[in-house]
Design a protein around this motif. Sequence first.
Motif, PDB file in Angstrom:
ATOM      1  N   SER A   5     -27.403 -40.713  89.182  1.00  0.00           N
ATOM      2  CA  SER A   5     -28.732 -40.567  90.333  1.00  0.00           C
ATOM      3  C   SER A   5     -29.165 -38.829  89.497  1.00  0.00           C
ATOM      4  O   SER A   5     -28.546 -38.581  89.061  1.00  0.00           O
ATOM      5  N   PHE A   6     -30.376 -39.223  88.966  1.00  0.00           N
ATOM      6  CA  PHE A   6     -31.235 -38.012  88.412  1.00  0.00           C
ATOM      7  C   PHE A   6     -32.393 -37.695  89.915  1.00  0.00           C
ATOM      8  O   PHE A   6     -33.369 -38.454  90.278  1.00  0.00           O
ATOM      9  N   VAL A   7     -31.909 -36.270  90.185  1.00  0.00           N
ATOM     10  CA  VAL A   7     -33.229 -36.083  91.712  1.00  0.00           C
ATOM     11  C   VAL A   7     -33.787 -34.848  91.042  1.00  0.00           C
ATOM     12  O   VAL A   7     -32.740 -33.369  90.923  1.00  0.00           O
ATOM     13  N   PHE A   8     -35.098 -34.583  91.372  1.00  0.00           N
ATOM     14  CA  PHE A   8     -35.661 -33.537  90.572  1.00  0.00           C
ATOM     15  C   PHE A   8     -36.440 -32.453  91.648  1.00  0.00           C
ATOM     16  O   PHE A   8     -36.562 -32.873  93.034  1.00  0.00           O
ATOM     17  N   HIS A   9     -36.070 -30.803  91.926  1.00  0.00           N
ATOM     18  CA  HIS A   9     -36.650 -30.277  92.869  1.00  0.00           C
ATOM     19  C   HIS A   9     -36.935 -28.201  92.183  1.00  0.00           C
ATOM     20  O   HIS A   9     -36.314 -28.695  91.349  1.00  0.00           O
TER      21      HIS A   9
END
Length: 111
Positions: free
Chosen positions: A74-78
């Motif tokens: 799971s890759f999540v950008f912020h």
Amino acid sequence: MTATDDQVWVPEACTLPTVDRPLRLAEFDDLFATAVRGQQRLSATTLRWDLDLAAEATARDLTARESSCCSFFSFVFHPADGTLRLEVEVPAAHVAVLDALAERAAVRLRP
């Protein structure tokens, strides 16, 4: 790590053809060396990288391709204070993969 050692931590769940794996690993190494500004282990299954904003398109492309062959990622950008945070999460069964990525990033991390 030798080329053989690099393949040891690749899980069976990875569908990327074996011949393409060194190229993908080189792409991650390049991202670590050129764009990662910081690394923090949030938990056993979660890692955070602070990236240079200029690398956003490259990082998004790379993580999308990685997710397509290793669906356990799971890759999540912020966005965060002039950088881009990327949180990488894996199930407990794949912590060794996250450990290996964290180790590779730490070695190549640009100050």
